[in-house]
Scaffold this active site. Structure first.
Site, PDB file in Angstrom:
ATOM      1  N   ARG A 104      43.524  24.305  43.290  1.00  0.00           N
ATOM      2  CA  ARG A 104      43.471  24.911  41.949  1.00  0.00           C
ATOM      3  C   ARG A 104      44.453  24.258  40.983  1.00  0.00           C
ATOM      4  O   ARG A 104      45.052  24.945  40.146  1.00  0.00           O
ATOM      5  CB  ARG A 104      43.760  26.411  42.009  1.00  0.00           C
ATOM      6  CG  ARG A 104      42.777  27.177  42.835  1.00  0.00           C
ATOM      7  CD  ARG A 104      41.996  28.136  41.958  1.00  0.00           C
ATOM      8  NE  ARG A 104      41.152  28.963  42.787  1.00  0.00           N
ATOM      9  CZ  ARG A 104      41.037  30.281  42.673  1.00  0.00           C
ATOM     10  NH1 ARG A 104      41.697  30.918  41.744  1.00  0.00           N
ATOM     11  NH2 ARG A 104      40.252  30.939  43.472  1.00  0.00           N
ATOM     12  N   ARG A 142      44.962  28.249  35.218  1.00  0.00           N
ATOM     13  CA  ARG A 142      45.606  29.049  34.173  1.00  0.00           C
ATOM     14  C   ARG A 142      47.109  28.864  34.031  1.00  0.00           C
ATOM     15  O   ARG A 142      47.685  29.333  33.059  1.00  0.00           O
ATOM     16  CB  ARG A 142      45.290  30.526  34.404  1.00  0.00           C
ATOM     17  CG  ARG A 142      43.868  30.879  34.030  1.00  0.00           C
ATOM     18  CD  ARG A 142      43.504  32.262  34.500  1.00  0.00           C
ATOM     19  NE  ARG A 142      43.436  32.292  35.957  1.00  0.00           N
ATOM     20  CZ  ARG A 142      43.004  33.341  36.664  1.00  0.00           C
ATOM     21  NH1 ARG A 142      42.646  34.443  36.046  1.00  0.00           N
ATOM     22  NH2 ARG A 142      42.959  33.288  37.975  1.00  0.00           N
ATOM     23  N   ARG A 177      39.743  26.654  27.870  1.00  0.00           N
ATOM     24  CA  ARG A 177      38.962  27.817  28.294  1.00  0.00           C
ATOM     25  C   ARG A 177      38.627  28.711  27.100  1.00  0.00           C
ATOM     26  O   ARG A 177      37.520  29.235  27.008  1.00  0.00           O
ATOM     27  CB  ARG A 177      39.758  28.599  29.331  1.00  0.00           C
ATOM     28  CG  ARG A 177      39.012  29.730  29.989  1.00  0.00           C
ATOM     29  CD  ARG A 177      39.977  30.395  30.951  1.00  0.00           C
ATOM     30  NE  ARG A 177      39.407  31.491  31.678  1.00  0.00           N
ATOM     31  CZ  ARG A 177      39.208  32.710  31.193  1.00  0.00           C
ATOM     32  NH1 ARG A 177      39.529  32.962  29.936  1.00  0.00           N
ATOM     33  NH2 ARG A 177      38.705  33.650  31.948  1.00  0.00           N
ATOM     34  N   ASP A 214      33.509  26.029  40.758  1.00  0.00           N
ATOM     35  CA  ASP A 214      33.877  27.176  41.574  1.00  0.00           C
ATOM     36  C   ASP A 214      32.961  27.235  42.783  1.00  0.00           C
ATOM     37  O   ASP A 214      31.834  26.745  42.733  1.00  0.00           O
ATOM     38  CB  ASP A 214      33.782  28.479  40.770  1.00  0.00           C
ATOM     39  CG  ASP A 214      34.539  29.596  41.474  1.00  0.00           C
ATOM     40  OD1 ASP A 214      35.770  29.663  41.326  1.00  0.00           O
ATOM     41  OD2 ASP A 214      33.916  30.361  42.232  1.00  0.00           O
ATOM     42  N   TYR A 225      31.159  37.063  49.438  1.00  0.00           N
ATOM     43  CA  TYR A 225      30.954  37.416  48.024  1.00  0.00           C
ATOM     44  C   TYR A 225      29.523  37.887  47.763  1.00  0.00           C
ATOM     45  O   TYR A 225      29.290  38.786  46.960  1.00  0.00           O
ATOM     46  CB  TYR A 225      31.296  36.224  47.122  1.00  0.00           C
ATOM     47  CG  TYR A 225      32.780  35.961  47.062  1.00  0.00           C
ATOM     48  CD1 TYR A 225      33.595  36.713  46.222  1.00  0.00           C
ATOM     49  CD2 TYR A 225      33.373  34.994  47.858  1.00  0.00           C
ATOM     50  CE1 TYR A 225      34.965  36.498  46.171  1.00  0.00           C
ATOM     51  CE2 TYR A 225      34.739  34.765  47.817  1.00  0.00           C
ATOM     52  CZ  TYR A 225      35.533  35.519  46.979  1.00  0.00           C
ATOM     53  OH  TYR A 225      36.879  35.319  46.922  1.00  0.00           O
TER      54      TYR A 225
HETATM   55  O1  CP3 Z   1      41.202  23.313  42.825  1.00  0.00           O
HETATM   56  C1  CP3 Z   1      40.768  23.149  41.659  1.00  0.00           C
HETATM   57  O2  CP3 Z   1      41.529  22.918  40.680  1.00  0.00           O
HETATM   58  C2  CP3 Z   1      39.254  23.155  41.441  1.00  0.00           C
HETATM   59  C3  CP3 Z   1      38.717  24.345  40.903  1.00  0.00           C
HETATM   60  C4  CP3 Z   1      38.471  25.567  41.774  1.00  0.00           C
HETATM   61  C5  CP3 Z   1      38.324  26.845  41.200  1.00  0.00           C
HETATM   62  N1  CP3 Z   1      37.956  27.710  42.177  1.00  0.00           N
HETATM   63  C6  CP3 Z   1      38.506  27.144  39.772  1.00  0.00           C
HETATM   64  C7  CP3 Z   1      38.722  28.543  39.361  1.00  0.00           C
HETATM   65  C8  CP3 Z   1      38.252  25.699  43.151  1.00  0.00           C
HETATM   66  C9  CP3 Z   1      38.348  24.660  44.264  1.00  0.00           C
HETATM   67  C10 CP3 Z   1      37.912  27.068  43.391  1.00  0.00           C
HETATM   68  C11 CP3 Z   1      37.544  27.584  44.718  1.00  0.00           C
HETATM   69  C12 CP3 Z   1      37.375  29.035  44.904  1.00  0.00           C
HETATM   70  N2  CP3 Z   1      36.835  29.948  44.042  1.00  0.00           N
HETATM   71  C13 CP3 Z   1      37.669  29.708  46.117  1.00  0.00           C
HETATM   72  C14 CP3 Z   1      38.151  29.042  47.383  1.00  0.00           C
HETATM   73  C15 CP3 Z   1      39.572  28.641  47.324  1.00  0.00           C
HETATM   74  C16 CP3 Z   1      40.530  29.774  47.270  1.00  0.00           C
HETATM   75  O3  CP3 Z   1      41.271  29.874  46.277  1.00  0.00           O
HETATM   76  O4  CP3 Z   1      40.585  30.534  48.254  1.00  0.00           O
HETATM   77  C17 CP3 Z   1      37.358  31.067  45.936  1.00  0.00           C
HETATM   78  C18 CP3 Z   1      37.529  32.163  46.962  1.00  0.00           C
HETATM   79  C19 CP3 Z   1      36.808  31.219  44.632  1.00  0.00           C
HETATM   80  C20 CP3 Z   1      36.256  32.445  44.015  1.00  0.00           C
HETATM   81  C21 CP3 Z   1      36.936  32.787  42.757  1.00  0.00           C
HETATM   82  N3  CP3 Z   1      36.881  32.044  41.584  1.00  0.00           N
HETATM   83  C22 CP3 Z   1      37.755  33.917  42.486  1.00  0.00           C
HETATM   84  C23 CP3 Z   1      38.096  34.967  43.516  1.00  0.00           C
HETATM   85  C24 CP3 Z   1      38.166  33.818  41.154  1.00  0.00           C
HETATM   86  C25 CP3 Z   1      38.967  34.810  40.352  1.00  0.00           C
HETATM   87  C26 CP3 Z   1      40.418  34.521  40.583  1.00  0.00           C
HETATM   88  C27 CP3 Z   1      41.275  35.270  39.612  1.00  0.00           C
HETATM   89  O5  CP3 Z   1      42.486  35.266  39.895  1.00  0.00           O
HETATM   90  O6  CP3 Z   1      40.790  35.783  38.609  1.00  0.00           O
HETATM   91  C28 CP3 Z   1      37.638  32.617  40.615  1.00  0.00           C
HETATM   92  C29 CP3 Z   1      37.829  32.108  39.239  1.00  0.00           C
HETATM   93  C30 CP3 Z   1      38.434  30.741  39.094  1.00  0.00           C
HETATM   94  N4  CP3 Z   1      38.002  29.633  39.751  1.00  0.00           N
HETATM   95  C31 CP3 Z   1      39.490  30.366  38.215  1.00  0.00           C
HETATM   96  C32 CP3 Z   1      39.666  28.978  38.370  1.00  0.00           C
HETATM   97  C33 CP3 Z   1      40.623  28.092  37.629  1.00  0.00           C
HETATM   98  C34 CP3 Z   1      40.212  31.273  37.236  1.00  0.00           C
HETATM   99  C35 CP3 Z   1      39.216  31.708  36.221  1.00  0.00           C
HETATM  100  C36 CP3 Z   1      39.694  31.772  34.803  1.00  0.00           C
HETATM  101  O7  CP3 Z   1      39.989  30.732  34.154  1.00  0.00           O
HETATM  102  O8  CP3 Z   1      39.702  32.900  34.292  1.00  0.00           O
END
Ligand code: CP3
Length: 363
Positions: free
Chosen positions: A28, A32, A41, A78, A160
């Protein structure tokens, strides 16, 4: 035009070849905690507006690389794009995380599930991969760092899809698993085929390594983990293209809480295993280091400490692995949105600096 990778340290470490220093990237890394990410964003209107637009996805993928000398880029997307492409209706509700409008709950829901047509439904992802590769490359064909593609594991996606969003206890998905293992296995089979097709499409589009995130594998009991998570991840690994344009494409898996199953994970045929911060890297290397590279595993909350403590903890991770080939430095899970960017700068600097010292003759 000749293509050269200016920094291939990450790819060589994944293949357990010697490198001058330990490469680092962060799960990630675009997100943010970076003010420039939040600015893009808000221009995009929403997280999905950002992820589904290849111009924005390219812009945010490059943001952490412009700030820090990281050794790899990761596609901005994602894991939930795949169930979205299956028609489950993904939405991100502010403050609540991901939600599906049509979760998979009944026998009929499961029967309706099908492998999506990747080219028709996930074209925005492969377009982003192509565009990011171009953006990483200068006019002379020189690429800064390699690009990682990724997907969720069949099991983590199923969590999910069945829960309809995040969960504290996975009550719905685990109830289905114990009550109707046949339904669970049908979902996992569709997911495994979908994930393999999706990752192969990313490889065709130019992803130079791929990573499978099994974030919720560690929520399963021993036995259930092997049957419902590992087995389907292994099916994906077996179906992946391991070479593109004559170049090896390494495969990484990450199972949060998977430390106890390290040997079994390493036996799936992956090149590298990502580990969380509960794992002792020295012991892990003794157990599986002859077969796979390891990626990890600094506790992400270390980044809230003062910089001298961050540097000391980074050295402890590097010392634990030792001066051997086959280590990619990373966090043990995704970076927190509250992380100060200057902490990341100190971490990257210390990993690059100290890993060279560690390799110096007589060190
Ligand atoms: O690593 C990177 O920079 C690449 C981008 C990436 C995102 N999500 C961007 C993201 C990657 C590799 C993921 C994987 C992902 N997404 C996983 C597996 C890895 C992990 O962290 O365990 C999972 C379980 C998800 C599902 C997911 N996506 C959730 C649970 C959420 C909400 C998280 C939150 O705190 O709100 C997301 C959203 C998400 N995916 C964000 C980002 C940067 C934040 C969203 C935003 O900008 O509001």
């Amino acid at each position: 035009m000749a293509h050269t990778l200016l920094n291939d340290t990450f790819l060589r470490a994944l293949l357990r070849e010697p490198t001058e220093y330990t490469p680092i990237w962060l799960m990630r890394q675009a997100g943010r905690y970076l003010p420039e990410y939040n600015a893009t964003r808000s221009r995009a209107g929403s997280f999905l507006g950002l992820a589904k637009n290849p111009d924005y996805a390219t812009e945010v993928t490059l943001q952490p690389l412009d700030r820090f000398p990281l050794d790899a880029a990761i596609l901005f997307s994602d894991i939930l794009t795949v169930p979205d492409a299956m028609g489950l209706g993904l939405d991100f509700v502010a403050g609540e995380g991901p939600k599906f409008a049509r979760p998979v709950r009944t026998e009929e829901d499961v029967a309706r599930l099908a492998v999506p047509d990747i080219d028709a439904t996930l074209r925005y992802v492969t377009d982003a991969v192509r565009q990011i590769r171009r953006a990483l490359t200068d006019g002379e064909g020189r690429q800064r760092v390699p690009l990682i593609g990724f997907s969720g594991s069949p099991w983590t996606l199923a969590c999910y899809m069945v829960e309809g969003g995040g969960s504290d206890d996975f009550r719905t998905v685990k109830s289905m698993l114990y009550a109707r293992p046949d339904l669970m296995e049908r979902i996992l089979d569709v997911n495994a085929q979908s994930v393999a097709a999706y990752l192969n499409a990313q490889i065709d589009a130019g992803a130079q390594a791929v990573m499978i995130f099994d974030t919720w594998g560690g929520a399963l009991a021993d036995g259930a983990y092997q049957r419902f998570s590992l087995r389907y991840t292994a099916q994906v690994v077996a179906a992946l293209k391991r070479e593109h344009d004559g170049v090896r494409v390494p495969v990484i898996t990450f199972t949060k809480g998977g430390g106890l199953w390290l040997d079994e994970i390493a036996a799936t045929g992956v090149d590298a295993v990502g580990v969380d911060w509960t794992v002792n890297l020295s012991k892990a290397r003794e157990r599986v280091g002859g077969r796979v590279a390891l990626q990890g595993n600094l506790d992400p909350t270390v980044l809230f400490a003062p910089q001298d403590a961050i540097r000391a903890e980074a050295r402890a991770v590097l010392d634990s692995f030792g001066p051997h080939p086959g280590h990619v430095f990373n966090l043990g899970h995704g970076i927190s949105q509250f992380t100060p960017p200057d902490s990341v700068a100190a971490l990257v600097d210390e990993v690059h600096r100290y890993s060279r010292v560690l390799r110096a003759p007589g060190a």
